[in-house]
Scaffold this active site. Structure first.
Site, mmCIF file in Angstrom:
data_model
loop_
_atom_site.group_PDB
_atom_site.id
_atom_site.type_symbol
_atom_site.label_atom_id
_atom_site.label_comp_id
_atom_site.label_asym_id
_atom_site.label_seq_id
_atom_site.Cartn_x
_atom_site.Cartn_y
_atom_site.Cartn_z
ATOM 1 C CG ASP A 4 43.457 47.828 44.218
ATOM 2 O OD1 ASP A 4 44.661 48.127 44.324
ATOM 3 O OD2 ASP A 4 42.608 48.566 43.685
ATOM 4 C CD GLU A 44 45.540 47.769 48.096
ATOM 5 O OE1 GLU A 44 45.436 49.008 48.134
ATOM 6 O OE2 GLU A 44 44.609 47.002 48.361
HETATM 7 ZN ZN LIG Z 1 40.546 48.181 42.787
#
Ligand SMILES: [Zn+2]
Length: 604
Positions: free
Chosen positions: A197, A223
């Site tokens: 992330d 992501e």
């Molecule tokens: Zn995360």
């Protein structure tokens, strides 16, 4: 080489392997979904597991990645060369103790220093919720978390680690939460960048993701939580947040803000603290007991991971020593009057935030602010979806409190993701950790703007990406000795040298020779030749796809294809099914491969 490594899934059906080099990817979790991130890649016959997360929306077998596909007992450790954990969020590391202590993986696990020190705290919190509140019996123990963490090897940002002699990994700063990193995996001249992330804009306590530009990995696995969103100005969102909180407490309501222990909690506390200061408010703000101290301790320890502003002011004033924010215990939830509470966990999937929610949700004066993404299936996601009656455990609750959803999660949005693609210039892109419809939106956009393949496999779906074949050259000793001798900096790691590539036409091999040794050779004068070939039909887009593994940087022109910077041109021949091939003599050896790829036959 074991056969299982080539097929990636040792328990899967047999398959025919490509003749050219390739990278295989299979998500065991987070394929077209958010939660339980776990992606298996095979690069140059090395198998690497990217993240080993847990799905917060399930409490059955689906909470773990689908390990059945790779569970081969004691051979598992030989099958997987290493596990990489991108950051401490449980949807990225929550299944790690299960994988190492219960499934039996015993090889290396890499993560950054902050991740190694924070992950066990969150794992233990989550274990308590699962086992002690929910009575889950097939779960790891405290001892297993400890044993698991002992196997984890902490590494520094941008440190290059040789996992094996021909397998390297390197973490880059990802923003998002303390310790979050992207990982570059390199082997056999090919590479994959896995983002975990990340966010591309700095926030109040962390910086923006930072990778070396022009990494040009063969594959970028990104992501895509907010793939279809371009978020509004952050300041406006912050103002909105403060206004909502203030209004609710002015009307005597209680405001619940479910958060995860580290990250958004600190950012929103900084925000609220300064607002309370400015307006001289005295309504109490609470934070789950122990949370602030714990967070403080980690930020102090890893101050170098925060943004410049926090680093600079840290010596005079600790941003996390709050004046207005006090620790909360469960009795406080019963006390009358307005208050604000930051409570864990963030998705209302158990623990204190859920207990408090049950007490406060039936009073319309109260408010819940969901500051981040909630995984499908959690109470948090049902509240955000606007459900008015929710069953929790064995009681049904009428949801009367006001519900506000404001995304403060530090994920890249569509703009951030495309910005990263522009920066690292990958040859292929794959989206994971997102919802299918949102991925579809961004896939179309990226394909249009960058003219590269974008994949978004579901869990268990394999994607095979053909990568260009690489030639290795032997540099004659005399040549590099001369290069070293002419360079005046003995400690310099990069020494330029000049050489020409000479082809041996008899055995089709190439070698490096000194430039002045070949000056008489014809190809230095750039002699071009041409010949005609016959194809089934002329379809440049189709040819382009077939030729990508041979020259990924080739270009489609109006009347044909341009390979290797114009040293091979394919264009229309005199007949409809003929091509004229114009080529530099130095490229003769490549022609056969090109003809094979596009199904062309030389004309007599
Ligand atoms: Zn995360």
């Amino acid at each position: 080489m074991s056969k299982s490594k080539q097929t990636l899934l040792p328990n899967g059906p047999p398959r025919k392997l490509p003749d050219t080099p390739y990278i295989d990817v299979i998500p065991l979790g987070a394929g077209q979904d958010v939660g339980r991130s776990c992606i298996l890649i095979n690069i140059n016959k090395h198998v690497i597991m990217l993240d080993c997360g847990m799905h917060m929306g399930y409490s059955d077998d689906r909470r773990f990645p689908d390990f059945n596909q790779i569970n081969i007992g004691s051979n598992l450790t030989r099958h997987i060369d290493c596990v990489i954990i991108s950051h401490f969020h449980l949807d990225h590391c929550g299944s790690l103790p299960f994988f190492t202590e219960m499934i039996g993986y015993d090889g290396p696990v890499y993560m950054t220093y902050p991740t190694k020190s924070i992950a066990p705290v969150l794992l233990e919190d989550y274990r308590k919720i699962q086992v002690e509140y929910k009575g889950d019996s097939n779960f790891f123990t405290t001892a297993m978390i400890k044993a698991c963490m002992r196997k984890c090897i902490p590494i520094d940002l941008e440190q290059v680690v040789d996992v094996l002699p021909d397998l390297k990994i390197q973490p880059f700063y990802a923003g998002h939460v303390l310790g979050a990193a992207m990982f570059l995996i390199t082997s056999g001249g090919h590479s994959v960048l896995y983002t975990g992330d990340y966010n591309m804009t700095p926030d109040r306590h962390l910086g923006a993701a930072h990778v070396s530009p022009g990494l040009k990995p063969d594959l970028l696995i990104s992501e895509s939580t907010y793939a279809s969103t371009i978020r509004d100005c952050k300041r406006a969102r912050e103002r909105d947040f403060l206004k909502k909180v203030h209004e609710a407490v002015k009307n005597g309501g209680k405001v619940l803000i479910p958060v995860f222990a580290l990250g958004r909690a600190q950012e929103l506390c900084i925000l609220l603290e300064s607002y309370w200061d400015r307006l001289k408010l005295d309504i109490p703000i609470f934070i789950s007991a122990g949370l602030a101290e714990k967070a403080n301790q980690y930020y102090r320890l890893f101050i170098n991971w925060t943004n410049e502003n926090i680093k600079n002011t840290f010596s005079e004033r600790n941003m996390f020593d709050f004046k207005h924010i006090r620790p909360f215990d469960n009795k406080t939830a019963e006390s009358p009057g307005p208050m604000v509470l930051f409570s864990t966990p963030g998705m209302l999937h158990g623990g204190q935030s859920l207990q408090v929610f049950k007490k406060w949700c039936e009073d319309e004066k109260n408010m819940i602010i969901m500051p981040g993404y909630c995984v499908a299936g959690t109470v948090g996601s049902r509240v955000v979806a606007g459900e008015k009656r929710i069953q929790i455990d064995d009681r049904t609750y009428d949801i009367k409190l006001q519900v506000q959803y404001m995304s403060f999660s530090a994920h890249a949005d569509a703009k951030g993701i495309t910005q990263l693609i522009r920066q690292v210039e990958p040859r292929n892109v794959m989206f994971v950790h997102g919802e299918n419809a949102k991925m579809e939106f961004l896939k179309a956009r990226v394909e249009k703007e960058f003219h590269i393949n974008v994949y978004k496999p579901a869990n268990g779906e394999r994607v095979t990406i053909l990568v260009p074949e690489l030639n290795t050259f032997t540099v004659p000793r005399a040549m590099y000795q001369q290069a070293l001798a002419t360079d005046s900096h003995p400690h310099k790691r990069v020494v330029p040298f000049e050489a020409a590539i000479q082809e041996n036409k008899d055995n089709r091999t190439v070698e490096l020779v000194p430039v002045n040794g070949v000056i008489e050779d014809e190809y230095l004068y750039n002699v071009t030749y041409s010949e005609y070939v016959k194809v089934e039909s002329v379809d440049w887009a189709h040819f382009s796809k077939k030729l990508r593994p041979i020259d990924p940087d080739h270009q489609i022109k109006d009347d044909g294809l341009d390979l290797f910077c114009s040293s091979i041109l394919l264009t229309h021949g005199e007949e409809d099914d003929h091509l004229e091939v114009i080529f530099d003599i130095s490229r003769t050896a490549t022609l056969d491969r090109i003809y094979r790829a596009i199904g062309a036959v030389k004309c007599a």
